[in-house]
Write a protein that holds these residues in place. Structure first.
Motif, PDB file in Angstrom:
ATOM      1  N   SER A 277       0.849  -1.189   0.000  1.00  0.00           N
ATOM      2  CA  SER A 277       0.000   0.000   0.000  1.00  0.00           C
ATOM      3  C   SER A 277       0.887   1.242   0.000  1.00  0.00           C
ATOM      4  O   SER A 277       2.037   1.200   0.409  1.00  0.00           O
TER       5      SER A 277
ATOM      6  N   ARG B  98       1.804   5.188   0.966  1.00  0.00           N
ATOM      7  CA  ARG B  98       1.639   6.152   2.049  1.00  0.00           C
ATOM      8  C   ARG B  98       0.980   7.423   1.488  1.00  0.00           C
ATOM      9  O   ARG B  98       1.114   7.749   0.315  1.00  0.00           O
ATOM     10  N   THR B  99       0.319   8.150   2.376  1.00  0.00           N
ATOM     11  CA  THR B  99      -0.346   9.396   1.996  1.00  0.00           C
ATOM     12  C   THR B  99       0.649  10.384   1.393  1.00  0.00           C
ATOM     13  O   THR B  99       0.324  11.066   0.409  1.00  0.00           O
ATOM     14  N   THR B 100       1.852  10.444   1.949  1.00  0.00           N
ATOM     15  CA  THR B 100       2.855  11.382   1.421  1.00  0.00           C
ATOM     16  C   THR B 100       3.272  10.991   0.004  1.00  0.00           C
ATOM     17  O   THR B 100       3.488  11.864  -0.839  1.00  0.00           O
TER      18      THR B 100
ATOM     19  N   ILE C  35       1.392   9.426  -2.219  1.00  0.00           N
ATOM     20  CA  ILE C  35       0.269   9.775  -3.092  1.00  0.00           C
ATOM     21  C   ILE C  35       0.278  11.273  -3.370  1.00  0.00           C
ATOM     22  O   ILE C  35       0.114  11.706  -4.515  1.00  0.00           O
ATOM     23  N   SER C  36       0.498  12.080  -2.344  1.00  0.00           N
ATOM     24  CA  SER C  36       0.532  13.536  -2.516  1.00  0.00           C
ATOM     25  C   SER C  36       1.653  13.963  -3.463  1.00  0.00           C
ATOM     26  O   SER C  36       1.439  14.815  -4.336  1.00  0.00           O
TER      27      SER C  36
ATOM     28  N   ARG D  87       0.719  12.942  -7.043  1.00  0.00           N
ATOM     29  CA  ARG D  87      -0.352  13.808  -7.567  1.00  0.00           C
ATOM     30  C   ARG D  87       0.170  15.203  -7.884  1.00  0.00           C
ATOM     31  O   ARG D  87      -0.156  15.772  -8.917  1.00  0.00           O
TER      32      ARG D  87
ATOM     33  N   LEU E  87      -5.272   6.540  -6.571  1.00  0.00           N
ATOM     34  CA  LEU E  87      -4.236   5.962  -5.713  1.00  0.00           C
ATOM     35  C   LEU E  87      -4.685   5.759  -4.273  1.00  0.00           C
ATOM     36  O   LEU E  87      -4.224   4.836  -3.599  1.00  0.00           O
ATOM     37  N   ASP E  88      -5.589   6.587  -3.801  1.00  0.00           N
ATOM     38  CA  ASP E  88      -6.077   6.443  -2.429  1.00  0.00           C
ATOM     39  C   ASP E  88      -7.358   5.608  -2.353  1.00  0.00           C
ATOM     40  O   ASP E  88      -7.999   5.534  -1.314  1.00  0.00           O
ATOM     41  N   GLN E  89      -7.701   4.965  -3.476  1.00  0.00           N
ATOM     42  CA  GLN E  89      -8.888   4.111  -3.542  1.00  0.00           C
ATOM     43  C   GLN E  89      -8.516   2.759  -4.158  1.00  0.00           C
ATOM     44  O   GLN E  89      -8.963   2.421  -5.258  1.00  0.00           O
TER      45      GLN E  89
END
Length: 144
Positions: free
Chosen positions: A2, A4-6, A8-9, A12, A66-68
């Protein structure tokens, strides 16, 4: 795997910088791909400008999801199965990944720092791994 949020940010944010030059980025990608492995040209039929457009749209759609993962992974599995039917082999994913990273580095310039590069590598590992697994399953079903 998976993301990480960072990561993905970062992906993007950097893809948002590529979108305005998507046509050039797509052409640059295929130039780098065919330079790395001229034999891959045989896998592509038709208008390469249209192919470049589809590629950039596909990357954009993946970046948006990416977050889904519950929505992204099934799409990647379908794509991987389809690519197996086109003659794409496991070794090609490595070449594609290298061409993608080179394209991003050239297109983003200084904005493609080590952290952004690592985030794109993580995303590509997820994408290519999912697609390859689906391709392998399809081939096993066919030969099985």
């Amino acid at each position: 795997m998976s993301l990480r949020t960072t990561q993905i940010s970062l992906v993007r944010r950097s893809f948002a910088l590529i979108e305005p030059i998507a046509e050039q980025a797509g052409a640059l990608f295929y130039g780098k791909l065919f330079e790395a492995d001229p034999g891959l040209r045989r896998l592509f039929h038709g208008d390469m400008q249209a192919q470049s457009h589809k590629l950039m749209q596909m990357i954009g759609a993946a970046v948006a999801l990416l977050d889904q993962p519950e929505r992204l992974l099934p799409v990647l599995r379908q794509l991987g199965a389809r690519h197996g039917g086109y003659g794409v082999q496991a070794v090609h994913y490595e070449t594609v990944g290298a061409a993608l990273i080179k394209t991003l580095a050239q297109g983003l310039g200084p904005a493609f720092n080590a952290e952004t590069r690592a985030a794109w590598l993580a995303v590509y590992a997820l994408v290519s791994g999912t697609m390859q697994s689906a391709c392998d399953l399809q081939l096993a079903d066919i030969s099985g």
